[in-house]
Design an enzyme around this catalytic site. Structure first.
Site, PDB file in Angstrom:
ATOM      1  NE  ARG A  54      27.406 -47.060   8.303  1.00  0.00           N
ATOM      2  CZ  ARG A  54      28.433 -46.303   8.974  1.00  0.00           C
ATOM      3  NH1 ARG A  54      29.413 -46.866   9.334  1.00  0.00           N
ATOM      4  NH2 ARG A  54      28.360 -44.944   9.350  1.00  0.00           N
ATOM      5  CB  THR A  55      23.632 -46.308   2.723  1.00  0.00           C
ATOM      6  OG1 THR A  55      23.230 -46.438   3.815  1.00  0.00           O
ATOM      7  CG2 THR A  55      22.058 -46.571   1.732  1.00  0.00           C
ATOM      8  CE  LYS A  82      29.186 -26.828 -12.988  1.00  0.00           C
ATOM      9  NZ  LYS A  82      29.568 -27.309 -14.282  1.00  0.00           N
ATOM     10  NE  ARG A 104      21.524 -42.039   2.527  1.00  0.00           N
ATOM     11  CZ  ARG A 104      22.037 -42.429   3.393  1.00  0.00           C
ATOM     12  NH1 ARG A 104      23.193 -41.696   4.016  1.00  0.00           N
ATOM     13  NH2 ARG A 104      21.538 -43.567   3.945  1.00  0.00           N
ATOM     14  CG  HIS A 134      17.660 -45.910   5.261  1.00  0.00           C
ATOM     15  ND1 HIS A 134      18.068 -46.744   4.081  1.00  0.00           N
ATOM     16  CD2 HIS A 134      18.738 -45.877   5.888  1.00  0.00           C
ATOM     17  CE1 HIS A 134      19.237 -46.634   3.925  1.00  0.00           C
ATOM     18  NE2 HIS A 134      19.871 -45.976   5.050  1.00  0.00           N
TER      19      HIS A 134
HETATM   20  C1  NCD Z   1      21.565 -43.887   8.924  1.00  0.00           C
HETATM   21  C2  NCD Z   1      20.925 -42.810   7.944  1.00  0.00           C
HETATM   22  O1  NCD Z   1      21.638 -42.109   7.048  1.00  0.00           O
HETATM   23  O2  NCD Z   1      19.554 -42.469   7.684  1.00  0.00           O
HETATM   24  N1  NCD Z   1      22.493 -44.272   8.482  1.00  0.00           N
HETATM   25  C3  NCD Z   1      22.575 -45.380   7.499  1.00  0.00           C
HETATM   26  O3  NCD Z   1      21.948 -45.127   6.472  1.00  0.00           O
HETATM   27  N2  NCD Z   1      23.465 -46.378   8.025  1.00  0.00           N
HETATM   28  C4  NCD Z   1      21.287 -43.223  10.438  1.00  0.00           C
HETATM   29  C5  NCD Z   1      22.247 -42.171  10.631  1.00  0.00           C
HETATM   30  O4  NCD Z   1      22.577 -41.219   9.610  1.00  0.00           O
HETATM   31  O5  NCD Z   1      22.235 -41.768  11.822  1.00  0.00           O
END
Ligand code: NCD
Length: 312
Positions: A54-55, A82, A104, A134
């Protein structure tokens, strides 16, 4: 503000501005031509060192709807596998002229390092760092809550939200506690003691170990995934016991007040923290959360990269 690293960076006015801008931008999404020229000629790099569905897609779509050029960089399949360091990766992105880096990373603090190191000039947006934060997830959750519980009158003051599950490993919970407090909501965290973070007493929220006790008094409940990939020990006896003690099934959901909604950041483990019938029920707003995520991320990039209001 140049970067978005933590929900704590946002004042109430900042957060409301982002949510209001997202609401205006959501209208763009309803048009047949979904693009705005605002970030034409700008480059946004999605730098993902951890898995994401999703993100990552949401940031990509948001940047494209603002007409930015988007580069998707996944650590798997790049020179990171690498052995290349974050610094050398960042210097490469800088040489290519990235205006914003959406990062991320599995290490808590990686976005902060990127923003303060001087390796890159552009804006840094935290898309999830380790078990830390987040912030755009918290913003899209706040947007969804505001949209559903409109009697809150513009902000979330007076609402009560339960966040249930693996709080210990959850960057979503941390960012939500901070942002919901800033917006005036009350938060109660619910988890087994082993999945409650050390020092949680100092967080600006309540703590409970009994979901059945908490549900009748909340306007929304946010269920969290058990993040097995971050666990190096046994935190509860069995999956069955966990779902019986802390999972949301239909019987438990009936304890919620009638107006209350169910959120989940995804990915869901159906049958573990949430039953399939709850996930598919009309009270569950996961699909809206995903759609709102695009508008909120458009708003964040628009505001950080200096979009002009009249272009919406
Ligand atoms: C979350 C994350 O990656 O922190 N998901 C997200 O970004 N929608 C939560 C998760 O991984 O459970």
């Amino acid at each position: 503000m140049r970067h978005l690293l933590s929900a704590a960076d946002l004042t109430r006015d900042d957060a409301v501005l982002i949510l209001d801008t997202a609401a205006e931008l959501a209208a763009v999404t309803d048009r047949s031509v979904k693009k705005l020229p605002t970030l034409r000629g700008r480059t946004v790099v999605n730098l993902f060192f951890e898995d994401s569905t999703r993100t990552r897609i949401s940031f990509e779509l948001a940047a494209k709807r603002l007409s930015a050029d988007v580069i998707n960089f996944a650590a798997k399949g790049s020179s990171v596998s690498k052995g290349e360091s974050l610094k050398d990766t960042a210097l490469t992105l800088e040489a290519m002229g990235a205006d914003a880096v959406v990062i991320r990373h599995g290490a808590s603090g990686a976005p902060h390092r990127l923003a303060t190191s001087g390796w890159i000039q552009g804006s840094v947006i935290n898309a999830g760092d380790g078990t830390h934060e987040h912030p755009t997830q918290a913003l899209l959750d706040a947007f969804t809550l505001r949209d559903h519980l409109k009697e809150a009158g513009g902000d979330l003051a007076g609402l009560r939200v339960a966040i249930v599950g693996d709080i210990l490993h959850s960057r979503v919970a941390r960012s939500n506690v901070l942002l919901l407090r800033t917006l005036g909501a009350e938060v109660v965290l619910v988890a087994p003691p082993t999945l409650m973070p050390f020092g949680v007493e100092s967080w600006p929220c309540e703590v409970s170990y009994d979901i059945d006790d908490v549900l009748p008094g909340v306007d929304a409940v946010m269920m969290l995934r058990v993040q097995a990939e971050r666990m190096k020990a046994a935190y509860f006896p069995s999956a069955l016991e966990y779902s019986r003690m802390f999972g949301l099934d239909v019987a438990r959901m009936s304890r919620l007040p009638e107006h209350a909604i169910v959120l989940h950041p995804g990915p869901m483990n159906r049958g573990m923290e949430i039953s399939a019938d709850v996930a598919d029920s009309p009270r569950a707003v996961m699909v809206e959360q995903v759609a709102n995520g695009v508008s909120v991320r458009m708003a964040v990039m628009y505001l950080l990269l200096g979009g002009r209001q009249e272009e919406i």
